[in-house]
Design an enzyme around this catalytic site. Sequence first.
Site, PDB file in Angstrom:
ATOM      1  N   SER A 148      62.785  -0.005  44.177  1.00  0.00           N
ATOM      2  CA  SER A 148      63.743   1.084  44.403  1.00  0.00           C
ATOM      3  C   SER A 148      64.716   0.771  45.527  1.00  0.00           C
ATOM      4  CB  SER A 148      62.985   2.354  44.753  1.00  0.00           C
ATOM      5  OG  SER A 148      62.465   2.229  46.066  1.00  0.00           O
ATOM      6  N   CYS A 149      65.727   1.595  45.640  1.00  0.00           N
ATOM      7  CA  CYS A 149      66.730   1.431  46.693  1.00  0.00           C
ATOM      8  C   CYS A 149      66.084   1.445  48.078  1.00  0.00           C
ATOM      9  CB  CYS A 149      67.781   2.522  46.596  1.00  0.00           C
ATOM     10  SG  CYS A 149      67.117   4.194  46.458  1.00  0.00           S
TER      11      CYS A 149
ATOM     12  N   HIS B 193      70.806   7.208  51.855  1.00  0.00           N
ATOM     13  CA  HIS B 193      69.561   7.442  52.590  1.00  0.00           C
ATOM     14  C   HIS B 193      69.740   6.916  54.015  1.00  0.00           C
ATOM     15  CE1 HIS B 193      67.566   8.166  48.776  1.00  0.00           C
ATOM     16  NE2 HIS B 193      67.729   6.928  48.363  1.00  0.00           N
TER      17      HIS B 193
ATOM     18  N   GLN C 163      71.979   4.385  47.925  1.00  0.00           N
ATOM     19  CA  GLN C 163      70.981   4.479  46.855  1.00  0.00           C
ATOM     20  C   GLN C 163      71.510   4.062  45.485  1.00  0.00           C
ATOM     21  OE1 GLN C 163      72.413   7.148  48.255  1.00  0.00           O
ATOM     22  NE2 GLN C 163      73.283   8.336  46.556  1.00  0.00           N
TER      23      GLN C 163
END
Lengths: 335, 335
Positions: A140-141, A221, A300
């Site tokens: 994931s990011c 994020h 993200q």
Amino acid sequence: MTKVKVAINGYGTIGKRVADAVALQDDMEIIGIAKTRPNFETVMAKDKGFNVYTLADRVGAMEKEGIEVSGTVEEMIKAADVVVDCTPGKVGATNKDLYEKAGIKAIWQGGEAHTLTGCSFNAETNYDEALGKDFVRVVSCNTTGLCRVLSPLDKEFGVKKARVTLLRRAADPGDIKTGPINAIVPNPIKLPSHHGPDVKTVIPNIDIATTAVKLPTTLMHLHTINLELEKECTAEDVESVLAEQSRVRFVGQGITSTAEIMELAKDLGRSRGDMWENCIWNESITMYEGELYFFQAIHQESDVIPENIDAIRAMMELESDASRSIEITNKTMGI
Amino acid sequence: MTKVKVAINGYGTIGKRVADAVALQDDMEIIGIAKTRPNFETVMAKDKGFNVYTLADRVGAMEKEGIEVSGTVEEMIKAADVVVDCTPGKVGATNKDLYEKAGIKAIWQGGEAHTLTGCSFNAETNYDEALGKDFVRVVSCNTTGLCRVLSPLDKEFGVKKARVTLLRRAADPGDIKTGPINAIVPNPIKLPSHHGPDVKTVIPNIDIATTAVKLPTTLMHLHTINLELEKECTAEDVESVLAEQSRVRFVGQGITSTAEIMELAKDLGRSRGDMWENCIWNESITMYEGELYFFQAIHQESDVIPENIDAIRAMMELESDASRSIEITNKTMGI
């Protein structure tokens, strides 16, 4: 040179970006993208010249909207060497049978479980592990962002203990259905969060504890990172190591928030205003009572895109050397 | 019993709440509030029956808006035993001369420096220190929230090291001028943040490192807390100690965010929908690899209000016992 034939299954936030990045490479080409809904993204894919595929039962809906379909997802898969699955989280796993039957290699995104492939990927950390593999998961990011800093710092100084608070944007900019609009949501409430274990799928021996919250923002994020290191070092030593990372960018010069980083990405002329690198405030890098602290922002929507390109290159064995693949990807994308 | 005469200098977010809380006490009374602008809050103060005072050069402006003024700030001060200064941060310090000349006791809020009074106050932590004092500073909402949990946990288990990330609402609900609307702002960028040292003004020997960000939300702050404790204990042990704190409330039962806590406060019939207690998700209280983790939410507009009442009681020596003062304050306010 024969180009590797890449299919993109799922053409949303990640899929459309991976497609564009693949199209920039000399050693690979897009043979088609698959999309279930006839929306503006589908029209844009056609405009870019990509062949559009869809599920057998969606062909009618697509053609009703005037979108010419090249065939079914199964037909697209048959024509490809590797498929990048960018369908929504958990949906991807249901496609595994299809890919196995077709005998092609497949990449999934971080929304799927590590066990789906047994190989979770970050280019700087474990490129070699993906060499020749049939099934790989690009993490994931958030996990990508963490691996990019934890991996080199662990190699250089040894990470004794990592404590990270992940401040997550709750929705992407184009998402009008997801909240909150005005609240802080600890998520998960049960601690620690699943993000630590996810980092361990790439860096197995790291000791990490994470907490996470969802926030009313869409842009990026932000990670607050606290590390205890094995080897004694200064903030300057840490800054030097991070400065050497090609997918880490230092920010300052009046950039005080995620919003200004996104403004910078647009000013850089980046496609879609993307910021592929971790953005670290080098002013924040601090040794305090023997522990390291810093802030980094993670886009993200885009930080995993170069990782997908490197994953294709490793799996297809187009490059055996991680740093060479990273260099090509960075150069073609403009990192 | 002669009631202690309390003046409120500054009638905004904190001042109006302190005034209402003082009015609920049997041992104190509001002799006046001072406000510089003739706005809806000033009108409300009159409607509540408070005498309104203002700066000498603002009397005309007030009367032009039909607000009858009882006199100048100087005159209000002269009539009081103690003044609670709720003027904006840093403005409060400039009033110290005035209070000294008038020979009255004064309380300031967390926006002022510790050095202004030499006594920074949290009822549960150091009530005794404020007994009979002329000048006291009630610490900020965040510091109050931290002292309320660090102090009892330190007494019970010994806090070896506290690491806290403060997720701060950027503006109060009534503030239409302050941003960000859509960004995460690490603030300060230089680490660690000043919040740790502020906790030390109340609990001098605690080892604490804090990082802080400003967020696009108005409702509450949220703290992610990580503690290394001296004494071995379980999550249940920690929960038991926190459960005994009268200004700590456990939340669960479908409460997953700061927004739902504010909804609860309104359902409880709280004045202005205030939440005076720290709200801790007891489900989040976790021991992981020997370290304690939990989430707590802090209502920035109101958690310091009961502390101001206890500070008055300590300074005026109305009660020599902290727990007795806290009990009275809690009972009158409905905590």
